[in-house]
Design an enzyme around this catalytic site. Structure first.
Site, mmCIF file in Angstrom:
data_model
loop_
_atom_site.group_PDB
_atom_site.id
_atom_site.type_symbol
_atom_site.label_atom_id
_atom_site.label_comp_id
_atom_site.label_asym_id
_atom_site.label_seq_id
_atom_site.Cartn_x
_atom_site.Cartn_y
_atom_site.Cartn_z
ATOM 1 N N TYR A 154 -7.902 3.682 -4.993
ATOM 2 C CA TYR A 154 -6.973 3.075 -4.030
ATOM 3 C C TYR A 154 -7.197 3.665 -2.631
ATOM 4 C CZ TYR A 154 -2.554 1.582 -1.887
ATOM 5 O OH TYR A 154 -1.606 1.035 -1.048
HETATM 6 N N1 LIG Z 1 4.746 -0.576 -1.215
HETATM 7 C C1 LIG Z 1 4.190 0.457 -0.636
HETATM 8 O O1 LIG Z 1 4.740 1.572 -0.682
HETATM 9 C C2 LIG Z 1 2.887 0.304 0.111
HETATM 10 C C3 LIG Z 1 2.476 1.389 0.891
HETATM 11 C C4 LIG Z 1 1.288 1.278 1.599
HETATM 12 C C5 LIG Z 1 0.538 0.121 1.544
HETATM 13 N N2 LIG Z 1 0.965 -0.920 0.775
HETATM 14 C C6 LIG Z 1 0.111 -2.114 0.742
HETATM 15 O O2 LIG Z 1 0.875 -3.248 1.054
HETATM 16 C C7 LIG Z 1 0.300 -4.413 0.457
HETATM 17 C C8 LIG Z 1 1.379 -5.191 -0.258
HETATM 18 O O3 LIG Z 1 1.863 -4.405 -1.326
HETATM 19 P P1 LIG Z 1 3.374 -4.459 -1.856
HETATM 20 O O4 LIG Z 1 3.894 -3.096 -1.779
HETATM 21 O O5 LIG Z 1 4.091 -5.576 -1.232
HETATM 22 O O6 LIG Z 1 3.070 -4.698 -3.407
HETATM 23 P P2 LIG Z 1 3.368 -5.925 -4.400
HETATM 24 O O7 LIG Z 1 4.781 -6.303 -4.332
HETATM 25 O O8 LIG Z 1 2.763 -5.509 -5.695
HETATM 26 O O9 LIG Z 1 2.522 -7.099 -3.752
HETATM 27 C C9 LIG Z 1 1.138 -7.185 -3.853
HETATM 28 C C10 LIG Z 1 0.750 -8.601 -3.567
HETATM 29 O O10 LIG Z 1 -0.682 -8.718 -3.653
HETATM 30 C C11 LIG Z 1 -0.989 -9.839 -4.464
HETATM 31 N N3 LIG Z 1 -2.279 -9.665 -5.093
HETATM 32 C C12 LIG Z 1 -2.711 -8.669 -5.888
HETATM 33 N N4 LIG Z 1 -3.955 -8.908 -6.309
HETATM 34 C C13 LIG Z 1 -4.336 -10.105 -5.760
HETATM 35 C C14 LIG Z 1 -5.503 -10.895 -5.825
HETATM 36 N N5 LIG Z 1 -6.573 -10.524 -6.547
HETATM 37 N N6 LIG Z 1 -5.540 -12.055 -5.134
HETATM 38 C C15 LIG Z 1 -4.475 -12.462 -4.408
HETATM 39 N N7 LIG Z 1 -3.338 -11.764 -4.318
HETATM 40 C C16 LIG Z 1 -3.271 -10.586 -4.993
HETATM 41 C C17 LIG Z 1 0.148 -9.914 -5.469
HETATM 42 O O11 LIG Z 1 0.307 -11.221 -5.976
HETATM 43 P P3 LIG Z 1 -0.228 -11.765 -7.382
HETATM 44 O O12 LIG Z 1 -0.028 -10.675 -8.386
HETATM 45 O O13 LIG Z 1 0.624 -12.972 -7.589
HETATM 46 O O14 LIG Z 1 -1.664 -12.116 -7.149
HETATM 47 C C18 LIG Z 1 1.337 -9.572 -4.584
HETATM 48 O O15 LIG Z 1 1.777 -10.728 -3.920
HETATM 49 C C19 LIG Z 1 -0.814 -3.898 -0.448
HETATM 50 O O16 LIG Z 1 -2.063 -4.069 0.179
HETATM 51 C C20 LIG Z 1 -0.485 -2.428 -0.608
HETATM 52 O O17 LIG Z 1 -1.621 -1.648 -0.892
HETATM 53 C C21 LIG Z 1 2.126 -0.855 0.060
#
Ligand SMILES: NC(=O)c1ccc[n+]([C@@H]2O[C@H](COP(=O)([O-])OP(=O)(O)OC[C@H]3O[C@@H](n4cnc5c(N)ncnc54)[C@H](OP(=O)(O)O)[C@@H]3O)[C@@H](O)[C@H]2O)c1
Length: 253
Positions: A154
């Site tokens: 990651y």
């Molecule tokens: N939450 C945190 O604390 C945090 C911190 C730093 C960075 N981030 C980053 O923020 C972004 C969003 O994360 P989140 O926290 O909102 O997590 P989340 O709720 O798990 O959302 C992740 C999203 O990515 C989509 N996704 C995953 N694999 C995919 C694929 N192969 N093709 C298309 N869509 C895909 C998922 O949809 P499907 O499963 O429907 O495909 C979901 O809509 C990510 O890049 C994550 O690394 C999050």
């Protein structure tokens, strides 16, 4: 942003979903993409119920054909792409390097890093063809700067987004397209909840949250506001940058 077109990946939950809602609230037409179609359809229905314009396209960002179709769908539906938010990502298998499976490494790289490459490749072609300015925001993480045990895949994928974002910013600036990287801190989303379940409440409540200057996790809506800023005229001189939105966490780690 009225009548501008925003394409948001990973919009079926968390930060992507809030970002789609935020763009729609500003009057933009939104295309939402992810693998789970039902969640996307529910989001589109709720945006439309508020008078907005939205369309869903089932997409796996790690697949070239899917990404091409996603961009083609956006052009066919709304005629252009002004803003592209490459937010889709997974935490993947969290395991020490000695245990981490090769296929787990590949899966994280294919979605988090290659996925953003594929998206920008096709989005940029469409934006250049449209002959208008635009903004691309990729979503990294505080782990674009910081490592953590069991997080090598990651963390590496998110570090890679800095190089990808700055290089493509330099390439697209002459075409009037700005490219930036939003680096969220701990944000309350399904991803956050999965990691919290894995490491336990104590790591968050006693280990990490006290290191956040603001003493709390962020909300997806707060990430959406920063993404809107990076697409707005308010950030007209910002390109090739990383914007860390972490309540101060990175400075204390
Ligand atoms: N939450 C945190 O604390 C945090 C911190 C730093 C960075 N981030 C980053 O923020 C972004 C969003 O994360 P989140 O926290 O909102 O997590 P989340 O709720 O798990 O959302 C992740 C999203 O990515 C989509 N996704 C995953 N694999 C995919 C694929 N192969 N093709 C298309 N869509 C895909 C998922 O949809 P499907 O499963 O429907 O495909 C979901 O809509 C990510 O890049 C994550 O690394 C999050």
């Amino acid at each position: 942003m009225k009548n501008k077109v925003a394409l948001i990946t990973g919009a079926s939950s968390g930060i992507g979903k809030s970002t789609a809602e935020a763009f729609a609230a500003k009057g933009a037409h939104v295309v939402v993409a992810a693998r789970r179609k039902e969640e996307l359809d529910t989001l589109v229905a709720s945006i439309k119920a508020k008078g907005g314009k939205a369309s869903a396209i089932q997409t796996d960002v790690s697949k070239s054909k899917d990404v091409e179709q996603m961009v083609a769908h956006t052009i066919k539906t709304f005629g252009r792409i002004d803003y592209a938010i490459n937010n889709a990502g997974i935490e993947g298998e969290l395991a020490p390097i000695t245990e981490l499976l090769e296929e787990s490494w590949d899966k994280v790289m294919n979605i988090n890093l290659k996925g953003v490459f594929l998206c920008m490749k096709h989005q940029a072609k469409a934006m250049i063809k449209g002959g208008h300015s635009g903004a691309i925001v990729n979503v990294g993480s505080v782990n674009s700067f910081l490592g953590f045990p069991a997080g090598s895949a990651y963390v590496t994928s998110k570090h890679g987004l800095i190089g990808l974002t700055t290089s493509v910013s330099a390439e697209l600036a002459p075409q009037g397209i700005r490219v930036n990287l939003l680096c969220p801190g701990i944000t309350v989303t399904p991803m956050h909840n999965r990691i919290r379940d894995l490491f336990g409440d104590d790591l968050y409540d006693k280990g990490i949250i006290p290191k956040v200057h603001l003493q709390r996790a962020g909300l997806p809506e707060e990430m959406a506001k920063a993404i809107l800023f990076l697409c707005s005229d308010g950030s007209s001189y910002i390109s090739g940058s990383t914007l860390t939105v972490d309540g101060g966490l990175t400075l204390t780690m």
